[in-house]
Design a protein around this motif. Structure first.
Motif, PDB file in Angstrom:
ATOM      1  N   TYR A  37      16.517  -7.006   7.274  1.00 37.99           N
ATOM      2  CA  TYR A  37      15.969  -8.358   7.239  1.00 37.99           C
ATOM      3  C   TYR A  37      16.258  -9.026   8.575  1.00 37.99           C
ATOM      4  CZ  TYR A  37      15.250 -13.281   6.106  1.00 37.99           C
ATOM      5  OH  TYR A  37      14.813 -14.585   6.117  1.00 37.99           O
ATOM      6  N   SER A  72      19.992  -5.387   3.925  1.00 35.49           N
ATOM      7  CA  SER A  72      19.718  -6.242   2.779  1.00 35.49           C
ATOM      8  C   SER A  72      19.168  -5.429   1.611  1.00 35.49           C
ATOM      9  CB  SER A  72      18.691  -7.297   3.192  1.00 35.49           C
ATOM     10  OG  SER A  72      18.290  -8.087   2.103  1.00 35.49           O
ATOM     11  N   TYR A 109      11.956  -6.594   6.804  1.00 35.03           N
ATOM     12  CA  TYR A 109      11.278  -7.814   6.379  1.00 35.03           C
ATOM     13  C   TYR A 109      11.650  -8.978   7.299  1.00 35.03           C
ATOM     14  CZ  TYR A 109      10.341  -5.083   2.253  1.00 35.03           C
ATOM     15  OH  TYR A 109       9.906  -4.094   1.406  1.00 35.03           O
TER      16      TYR A 109
END
Length: 171
Positions: free
Chosen positions: A87, A69, A123
């Motif tokens: 991600y 990402s 993340y």
């Protein structure tokens, strides 16, 4: 519980992945619009979505999906501005297996695969009040970055999301 094995998901797993998350994923904290979930998991076929799954005697018990990402570029450290990052999209465990560490194990394996792809930052986000997800993320080494209003995805409770990150240099 017999031995749970893990492996990367393939196109042949897509329907089982969809069935598992749509049956065992919905709760007050999760944002799981069926069309979006299916579109996300169908991307396993072309490699845009990756997933690691856990099985016991051929029965799917859980999975974590992830992708490369640039969606969180504003949270990247300045020295890595513009770099691709990871991600973690979805994490789900069959309700009969909750609390046995399978989610954290699958999350750690997804992280390992993302490290192998060369990212330095990964993340993941969750509803601010989702204690089970928060615990799984902590066990896998993620730290909270920020919490923000997210009423479109979080119609319940505080209506806020917490973004977490794992940075390779912090390991």
């Amino acid at each position: 519980m017999n031995e749970i094995t893990t492996r990367s998901a393939t196109a042949e797993d897509i329907e089982a992945l969809c069935a598992l998350i749509l049956e065992h994923g919905p709760n007050a904290w999760n944002h799981l619009p069926e069309a979006d979930v299916r579109r996300h998991l169908e991307a396993v076929a072309g490699g845009a979505t990756l997933a690691v799954l856990g099985e016991e005697q051929g029965c799917l018990l859980g999975f974590v999906s992830f992708r490369l990402s640039q969606d969180f570029a504003r949270h990247q450290p300045p020295e890595r501005a513009g770099q691709t990052h990871g991600y973690i999209c979805e994490a789900v465990v069959h309700r009969d297996c909750v609390g046995r560490g399978l989610g954290a194990r699958l999350l750690r394996e997804a992280v390992a695969e993302l490290w192998q792809l060369g990212v330095s930052d990964i993340y993941i986000d969750r509803h601010e009040e989702n204690a089970a997800s928060a615990g799984m993320m902590r066990k896998a080494g993620f730290s909270e970055l920020l919490t923000y209003a997210d009423p479109a995805r979080r119609p319940n409770g505080s209506r806020r999301s917490t973004l977490c990150c794992l940075r390779r240099e912090n390991l």
